[in-house]
Design an enzyme around this catalytic site. Structure first.
Site, short mmCIF file in Angstrom:
data_model
loop_
_atom_site.label_atom_id
_atom_site.label_comp_id
_atom_site.label_asym_id
_atom_site.label_seq_id
_atom_site.Cartn_x
_atom_site.Cartn_y
_atom_site.Cartn_z
N SER A 118 0.88 -1.16 0.00
CA SER A 118 0.00 0.00 0.00
C SER A 118 0.91 1.21 0.00
CB SER A 118 -0.90 0.00 1.24
OG SER A 118 -1.73 1.14 1.26
N SER A 119 0.87 1.99 -1.08
CA SER A 119 1.84 3.08 -1.28
C SER A 119 1.70 4.16 -0.22
CB SER A 119 1.64 3.69 -2.66
OG SER A 119 1.77 2.73 -3.67
N LEU A 120 2.73 5.01 -0.13
CA LEU A 120 2.64 6.17 0.75
C LEU A 120 1.39 6.97 0.41
CD1 LEU A 120 5.94 5.73 0.58
CD2 LEU A 120 5.96 8.03 1.53
#
Length: 386
Positions: free
Chosen positions: A94-96
């Site tokens: 889950s990306s920044l």
């Protein structure tokens, strides 16, 4: 509303407020999307790397810490590794939130627009897109990994409801069955711009992606008009995991064992190489100017002196050539070893001169042009095909 739901909303507001204060979130629509979608619903567990080893990971979920502590971790502005492959390397995350927000701001989704997301991952970004377009049936998201799409489809149905189309397939080729799309977002790095995605983009549409060469990354915003396709790069690069696709292959590296050594010499102290190879703007230019080249830096032990020495190699499989820069700790100058018969070292000098003539330009000064299937990076009259 229970205490954990209230805490989730409080932490969500805190994260969004921080992103707004930093100027990352700029529009009310993106702000509302992040306030609406609970990230924890899509991240049931995550991995943290153990100190001292790149292969040791610890998995955390809400049963291994208090639910409050877990939510605190979820709503930090950090990427969360959610899947490891068989080699114990991250294969999904889950990306920044800040990176996601920057991409969504650049994408500029309007209500009712049709959207394709390449790289479903946890499904969190697809949920944000559904809020932005205000019509879940307008969102298509595709991923190669069936375990990811199956899980994302289930969570999206629970959080958003029915409508979002989750497809298992090779995102490099898009999802032509539901094209054209007003917006396309790629949440994985790709070393080229897939023609299929450009073809599936509607006139007036935007494509946002991480154009990632072997040495540097660019935050690309591509727009399609009746006159053609043109793109520009935003100042901050993106860093995503590579897109998994059958269309993408990694060339076999050339080895010093496979090509003969053809020369060796010392460089003067003032020579730009190999130091320039650590310059981010030069690396961006260099990877397109010499697209077959790769750079590798390492420390190795000299068999003759038993000393650790620095080694920086530039190899080009297409030219079957290697330029290797070597330096012992007690040496003032770098030595150069040339392998192969191609004048690769002269090409390195040409690349540096061309970079200087462009004013040592950063990626944001380049444009992308696509005409008749030909893709090129353009700057000051120079056209670099890729």
């Amino acid at each position: 509303m229970n205490s954990m739901t209230r805490l989730s909303e409080t932490l969500r507001k805190k994260l969004v407020q921080s992103l707004c204060e930093k100027g990352v979130i700029q529009s009310p629509a993106v702000e509302q999307a992040f306030l609406t979608v609970p990230r924890e619903a899509f991240v049931s567990s995550f991995f943290e790397q153990s100190s001292g080893s790149s292969l040791l990971w610890t998995q955390y979920d809400a049963t291994q810490m208090s639910e409050a502590d877990y939510l605190e971790q979820i709503y930090l502005d950090q990427a969360l590794v959610t899947q490891l492959n068989e080699r114990k390397m991250p294969s999904s995350s889950s990306s920044l939130p800040s990176v996601m927000a920057k991409m969504l701001e650049a994408l500029d989704v309007r209500p009712g627009q049709r959207i394709l997301e390449v790289g479903t991952g946890t499904g969190y970004n697809a949920a944000l897109l559904a809020v932005l377009t205000a019509d879940p049936t307008a969102v298509v998201t595709i991923d190669m990994d069936p375990s990811l799409t199956e899980n994302a489809a289930q969570v999206l149905h629970e959080v958003v409801g029915s409508g979002i189309r989750v497809v298992t397939g090779d995102g490099f080729y898009g999802a032509a069955a539901w094209a054209p799309y007003d917006r396309i977002i790629v949440t994985a790095s790709i070393p080229t711009i897939p023609c299929s995605l450009v073809d599936q983009l509607a006139v007036g549409g935007k494509l946002v992606m991480d154009l990632q060469g072997p040495l540097a990354s660019g935050f690309l915003v591509l727009e399609k008009t009746y006159d053609g396709v043109i793109g520009h790069f935003l100042p901050e690069p993106l860093y995503f995991m590579p897109l998994v696709s059958e269309a993408l292959s990694v060339p076999e590296p050339v080895s010093v064992k496979s090509v003969p050594q053809s020369g060796t010499f010392l460089l003067p102290e003032s020579h730009p190489y190999p130091g320039i190879l650590s310059n981010t703007d030069f690396r961006w230019f260099f990877q397109w100017y010499l697209p077959g080249s790769r750079v590798q830096s390492l420390k190795r032990r000299d068999q003759k002196t038993d000393q650790m020495m620095s080694q920086i190699s530039v190899s080009d499989a297409q030219l079957a050539a290697i330029v290797r820069f070597l330096k012992h700790p007690d040496q003032m100058f770098w030595s150069v070893e040339i392998y192969g018969t191609s004048p690769l070292f002269l090409r390195l000098l040409d690349a540096y001169d061309a970079f200087l003539s462009l004013g040592e330009a950063a990626p944001s000064y380049y444009q992308v042009q696509i005409e008749n299937g030909e893709k090129a990076l353009c700057i000051d009259g120079l056209k670099l095909l890729f």
